[in-house]
Design a protein around this motif. Structure first.
Motif, PDB file in Angstrom:
ATOM      1  N   VAL A 105       1.280   8.530   1.303  1.00 45.53           N
ATOM      2  CA  VAL A 105       1.460   8.509   2.750  1.00 45.53           C
ATOM      3  C   VAL A 105       0.785   9.718   3.392  1.00 45.53           C
ATOM      4  CG1 VAL A 105       3.128   8.361   4.633  1.00 45.53           C
ATOM      5  CG2 VAL A 105       3.688   7.380   2.398  1.00 45.53           C
ATOM      6  N   ASP A 106      -0.259   9.467   4.197  1.00 44.53           N
ATOM      7  CA  ASP A 106      -0.878  10.535   4.980  1.00 44.53           C
ATOM      8  C   ASP A 106      -1.194  10.086   6.402  1.00 44.53           C
ATOM      9  OD1 ASP A 106      -3.078   8.890   4.719  1.00 44.53           O
ATOM     10  OD2 ASP A 106      -4.162  10.215   3.345  1.00 44.53           O
ATOM     11  N   GLY A 107      -1.059   8.780   6.684  1.00 43.72           N
ATOM     12  CA  GLY A 107      -1.315   8.265   8.015  1.00 43.72           C
ATOM     13  C   GLY A 107      -2.768   7.938   8.291  1.00 43.72           C
ATOM     14  N   ASN A 108      -3.670   8.457   7.491  1.00 43.15           N
ATOM     15  CA  ASN A 108      -5.102   8.245   7.731  1.00 43.15           C
ATOM     16  C   ASN A 108      -5.695   7.185   6.807  1.00 43.15           C
ATOM     17  OD1 ASN A 108      -5.247  10.280   9.756  1.00 43.15           O
ATOM     18  ND2 ASN A 108      -5.241  11.830   8.151  1.00 43.15           N
ATOM     19  N   SER A 109      -5.523   7.367   5.499  1.00 43.82           N
ATOM     20  CA  SER A 109      -6.042   6.385   4.551  1.00 43.82           C
ATOM     21  C   SER A 109      -4.926   5.634   3.833  1.00 43.82           C
ATOM     22  CB  SER A 109      -6.942   7.075   3.522  1.00 43.82           C
ATOM     23  OG  SER A 109      -6.202   8.046   2.790  1.00 43.82           O
ATOM     24  N   ASN A 110      -3.774   6.288   3.652  1.00 43.48           N
ATOM     25  CA  ASN A 110      -2.632   5.675   2.954  1.00 43.48           C
ATOM     26  C   ASN A 110      -3.095   4.986   1.667  1.00 43.48           C
ATOM     27  OD1 ASN A 110      -0.929   6.497   5.060  1.00 43.48           O
ATOM     28  ND2 ASN A 110      -1.287   4.619   6.195  1.00 43.48           N
ATOM     29  N   HIS A 111      -3.680   5.792   0.805  1.00 44.07           N
ATOM     30  CA  HIS A 111      -4.290   5.282  -0.426  1.00 44.07           C
ATOM     31  C   HIS A 111      -3.275   4.535  -1.291  1.00 44.07           C
ATOM     32  CE1 HIS A 111      -6.611   5.122  -4.108  1.00 44.07           C
ATOM     33  NE2 HIS A 111      -5.671   5.787  -4.741  1.00 44.07           N
ATOM     34  N   ARG A 112      -3.671   3.352  -1.731  1.00 44.89           N
ATOM     35  CA  ARG A 112      -2.800   2.588  -2.630  1.00 44.89           C
ATOM     36  C   ARG A 112      -2.905   3.164  -4.038  1.00 44.89           C
ATOM     37  NH1 ARG A 112      -3.668  -3.738  -3.928  1.00 44.89           N
ATOM     38  NH2 ARG A 112      -5.561  -2.839  -4.829  1.00 44.89           N
ATOM     39  N   ILE A 113      -1.784   3.557  -4.582  1.00 44.39           N
ATOM     40  CA  ILE A 113      -1.744   4.161  -5.908  1.00 44.39           C
ATOM     41  C   ILE A 113      -1.648   3.109  -6.999  1.00 44.39           C
ATOM     42  CG2 ILE A 113      -0.467   5.743  -7.414  1.00 44.39           C
ATOM     43  CD1 ILE A 113       0.582   7.106  -4.871  1.00 44.39           C
ATOM     44  N   HIS A 114      -0.779   2.124  -6.775  1.00 38.99           N
ATOM     45  CA  HIS A 114      -0.521   1.147  -7.835  1.00 38.99           C
ATOM     46  C   HIS A 114       0.162  -0.071  -7.227  1.00 38.99           C
ATOM     47  CE1 HIS A 114      -0.092  -0.175 -11.924  1.00 38.99           C
ATOM     48  NE2 HIS A 114       1.219  -0.224 -11.872  1.00 38.99           N
ATOM     49  N   SER A 115      -0.066  -1.231  -7.820  1.00 37.13           N
ATOM     50  CA  SER A 115       0.592  -2.470  -7.404  1.00 37.13           C
ATOM     51  C   SER A 115       1.152  -3.180  -8.620  1.00 37.13           C
ATOM     52  CB  SER A 115      -0.387  -3.396  -6.665  1.00 37.13           C
ATOM     53  OG  SER A 115      -0.741  -2.870  -5.404  1.00 37.13           O
ATOM     54  N   LEU A 170      -2.657   4.200  10.828  1.00 36.11           N
ATOM     55  CA  LEU A 170      -3.102   3.106   9.981  1.00 36.11           C
ATOM     56  C   LEU A 170      -1.889   2.491   9.287  1.00 36.11           C
ATOM     57  CD1 LEU A 170      -5.632   1.678   8.622  1.00 36.11           C
ATOM     58  CD2 LEU A 170      -5.331   3.335   6.781  1.00 36.11           C
ATOM     59  N   ASP A 171      -1.883   1.171   9.138  1.00 38.27           N
ATOM     60  CA  ASP A 171      -0.754   0.513   8.486  1.00 38.27           C
ATOM     61  C   ASP A 171      -0.450   1.171   7.152  1.00 38.27           C
ATOM     62  OD1 ASP A 171      -0.517  -1.220  10.571  1.00 38.27           O
ATOM     63  OD2 ASP A 171      -1.380  -2.949   9.545  1.00 38.27           O
ATOM     64  N   LEU A 172       0.832   1.299   6.859  1.00 36.72           N
ATOM     65  CA  LEU A 172       1.239   1.933   5.611  1.00 36.72           C
ATOM     66  C   LEU A 172       0.670   1.191   4.411  1.00 36.72           C
ATOM     67  CD1 LEU A 172       2.888   3.973   3.998  1.00 36.72           C
ATOM     68  CD2 LEU A 172       4.898   2.533   4.336  1.00 36.72           C
ATOM     69  N   ASN A 173       0.740  -0.134   4.435  1.00 32.89           N
ATOM     70  CA  ASN A 173       0.152  -0.936   3.353  1.00 32.89           C
ATOM     71  C   ASN A 173      -1.305  -1.228   3.715  1.00 32.89           C
ATOM     72  OD1 ASN A 173       0.933  -2.652   5.457  1.00 32.89           O
ATOM     73  ND2 ASN A 173       1.181  -4.404   4.095  1.00 32.89           N
ATOM     74  N   SER A 174      -2.136  -0.235   3.518  1.00 26.26           N
ATOM     75  CA  SER A 174      -3.544  -0.335   3.915  1.00 26.26           C
ATOM     76  C   SER A 174      -4.272  -1.468   3.205  1.00 26.26           C
ATOM     77  CB  SER A 174      -4.247   0.994   3.615  1.00 26.26           C
ATOM     78  OG  SER A 174      -4.054   1.377   2.260  1.00 26.26           O
ATOM     79  N   SER A 175      -3.766  -1.897   2.050  1.00 26.53           N
ATOM     80  CA  SER A 175      -4.434  -2.962   1.303  1.00 26.53           C
ATOM     81  C   SER A 175      -4.024  -4.361   1.770  1.00 26.53           C
ATOM     82  CB  SER A 175      -4.119  -2.821  -0.183  1.00 26.53           C
ATOM     83  OG  SER A 175      -2.715  -2.874  -0.386  1.00 26.53           O
ATOM     84  N   HIS A 176      -2.836  -4.484   2.367  1.00 28.80           N
ATOM     85  CA  HIS A 176      -2.312  -5.762   2.850  1.00 28.80           C
ATOM     86  C   HIS A 176      -2.338  -6.835   1.765  1.00 28.80           C
ATOM     87  CE1 HIS A 176      -3.411  -3.756   6.696  1.00 28.80           C
ATOM     88  NE2 HIS A 176      -2.276  -4.305   7.091  1.00 28.80           N
ATOM     89  N   THR A 177      -1.843  -6.489   0.594  1.00 26.80           N
ATOM     90  CA  THR A 177      -1.823  -7.441  -0.513  1.00 26.80           C
ATOM     91  C   THR A 177      -0.395  -7.731  -0.980  1.00 26.80           C
ATOM     92  OG1 THR A 177      -2.105  -5.629  -2.110  1.00 26.80           O
ATOM     93  CG2 THR A 177      -4.103  -6.736  -1.333  1.00 26.80           C
ATOM     94  N   GLU A 178       0.581  -7.427  -0.164  1.00 26.27           N
ATOM     95  CA  GLU A 178       1.984  -7.578  -0.576  1.00 26.27           C
ATOM     96  C   GLU A 178       2.592  -8.896  -0.098  1.00 26.27           C
ATOM     97  OE1 GLU A 178       0.395  -4.026  -1.056  1.00 26.27           O
ATOM     98  OE2 GLU A 178       0.796  -4.684   0.985  1.00 26.27           O
ATOM     99  N   GLY A 179       1.797  -9.749   0.505  1.00 30.56           N
ATOM    100  CA  GLY A 179       2.299 -11.024   0.990  1.00 30.56           C
ATOM    101  C   GLY A 179       2.540 -11.015   2.480  1.00 30.56           C
ATOM    102  N   ALA A 180       2.896 -12.176   3.007  1.00 33.85           N
ATOM    103  CA  ALA A 180       3.082 -12.314   4.449  1.00 33.85           C
ATOM    104  C   ALA A 180       4.404 -11.727   4.925  1.00 33.85           C
ATOM    105  CB  ALA A 180       2.999 -13.788   4.840  1.00 33.85           C
ATOM    106  N   LEU A 181       5.406 -11.707   4.054  1.00 30.17           N
ATOM    107  CA  LEU A 181       6.734 -11.227   4.438  1.00 30.17           C
ATOM    108  C   LEU A 181       6.984  -9.860   3.808  1.00 30.17           C
ATOM    109  CD1 LEU A 181       8.759 -14.543   3.900  1.00 30.17           C
ATOM    110  CD2 LEU A 181       7.645 -13.732   5.998  1.00 30.17           C
TER     111      LEU A 181
END
Length: 483
Positions: free
Chosen positions: A209-219, A168-179
């Motif tokens: 980082v676990d590869g499965n859920s890659n839980h977002r801790i903080h932004s 699963l993508d490391l940034n599971s939330s995909h909220t860091e922008g396009a770049l």
């Protein structure tokens, strides 16, 4: 009271019952079989002999539980402080903090929750109930996981074919922008930072980082600050973000959730290609621009301690493993070696065949120095030969056809990742010491986008590639057993 006295007392207490049972047994022809679960009304029909312990007061078998550990110091006043009390003392933005201004919640509880969310639970050093492992358990852990400190597997990495799996993508939330401009793995925790931008908005997120859920801790959002670089400091509790559009940068403390804004001299406002590099010694980090200015900051006090100046414009820098030497690379194709105690350039040499240099990387074992140029060539030098004015590379890698913008060695110095942001799918992994490219990477159903950033986890278990489509693609490298 002695143990013998207790046993005698027990005998006196139960003597009458024993006598009645003995008389009853003389009159009985057959001993009835008692059910395993006594029925209601027959609860008195019990075998008292089986229920009377040899030590009825458990004196012999009494287990004394160890005393519960207590904090070394407790401030009783903290227990009475509420969130609304703290907000009431804040001068700025008074009347605009919403529910916090009337919150009855204890301020200490709020800080504990925020700390737990950022760090990912209670750290081992803060666990009062943690039981020390005995030597056998520690040895067993070492047998199962291998050399955890070095990140090395007990078997050498095979060449040509790499065993890996896309997760699963490391940034599971995909909220860091396009770049996705920066990826860095925490040196102590199983946490990674992914930073990027969308227009003028910069964003940095922490992930478990676990590869499965890659839980977002903080932004953390940085308005009007498009992030182009981000790195953890060596203490693992802070990270730094920088931008090509500004002469200031931010240091964010994960434990206190506070950011510190640091300014660089305003006369460098128009310089670009700024970047940040953290010294492995943990004492300093370097902020540089492409005009050759390198600003040295103390990692503890966050104060500017020195300004180093290169004889040529600098585009990239790297350190040896103990931080005593820094290597800078620039637009003229020259490499400068710096002594970090005197902060002086002690040697220079020209990268063979290079017209303009883009990125440089030193292997963690200090054996190889990789120089990537704008022509797509990556020269590999034996570090022992760089004392010459014109060293000859031990290998010339020409697998990329566009400018090399990313170079990174893994922790064991067995893999070099090299990429270019000029075209899609332009990334290669090189095996060391054979210096041959892995033939099966990338070998994905869907082509990778343009690679903007590359990062290995602390012990090479994971590889992450940041692209221009808002994703930090994560791979599990199966050869390495640890994170």
């Amino acid at each position: 009271m002695s143990i013998s006295t207790n046993l005698e007392l027990a005998g006196d207490l139960f003597a009458g019952i024993r006598a009645e049972e003995e008389e009853g047994e003389d009159e009985k022809v057959e001993e009835p079989v008692l059910p395993s679960v006594p029925e209601e009304g027959n609860s008195r029909k019990r075998n008292y002999d089986s229920n009377i312990p040899d030590d009825p007061f458990d004196i012999l078998e009494m287990e004394v539980s160890p005393p519960k550990k207590k904090p070394a110091w407790v401030d009783e006043d903290d227990e009475n402080v509420k969130i609304k009390d703290v907000v009431a003392n804040m001068v700025r933005a008074r009347g605009k903090r919403g529910f916090k201004e009337t919150s009855e919640k204890k301020y200490e509880s709020e800080l504990r929750e925020k700390f737990s969310n950022v760090i990912g639970g209670t750290p081992d050093w803060a666990d009062l109930d943690k039981k020390p492992k005995d030597e056998d358990e520690e040895n067993e852990l070492v047998r199962k996981t291998g050399n955890y400190l070095s990140g090395k597997s007990s078997v050498e990495l095979p060449r040509r074919t790499l065993e890996y799996k896309q997760m699963l993508d490391l940034n599971s939330s995909h909220t860091e922008g396009a770049l996705i401009q920066a990826i860095d793995f925490n040196p102590d925790l199983q946490v990674a930072i992914v930073a990027g931008s969308l227009g003028h908005l910069g964003s940095a997120s922490l992930f478990q980082v676990d590869g499965n859920s890659n839980h977002r801790i903080h932004s953390v959002r940085f308005p009007s600050y498009p992030i182009t670089c981000a790195r953890f400091l060596r203490d693992g509790r802070k990270f730094v973000v920088g931008s090509q559009a500004h002469t200031h940068f931010f240091v964010y403390d994960m434990e206190t959730s506070k950011e510190t804004k640091l300014f660089v001299n305003k006369k460098f406002e128009k310089s670009v290609d700024k970047n940040l590099y953290v010294n492995p010694d943990g004492e300093t980090f370097i902020y540089l621009d492409n005009r050759g200015k390198m600003f040295v900051y103390d990692a503890a006090s966050l104060s500017l301690v020195d300004i180093m100046e290169s004889p040529f414009p600098v585009t990239s820098a790297t350190f040896n493993s103990d931080g005593t030497r820094m290597y800078t690379y620039g637009q003229t194709g020259e490499v400068c070696i710096w002594d970090m105690s005197s902060r002086m350039c002690i040697h220079r040499f020209a990268d063979e065949g290079c017209i303009a240099g883009d990125v440089i990387a030193m292997s963690p074992n200090n054996q190889y120095l990789a120089c990537g140029s704008r022509s797509g060539i990556v020269n590999i030098y034996d570090s022992s030969a760089t004392s010459s004015r014109e060293p000859v590379p031990v290998k010339v890698l020409s697998n990329l056809t566009t400018s090399v913008t990313a170079l990174s060695f893994n922790a064991s110095s067995e893999i070099l990742a090299m990429g270019s942001n000029r075209k899609p799918n332009a990334v290669k992994l090189v095996h060391f010491p054979s210096m041959t490219v892995f033939e099966n990477f990338p070998n994905l159903r869907k082509e990778l986008k343009r690679i903007l950033s590359v990062g290995f986890s602390s012990h090479s278990g994971y590889l992450a590639l940041g692209d221009n489509a808002g994703a930090a693609t994560l791979f599990r490298l199966k050869h390495f057993p640890n994170y």
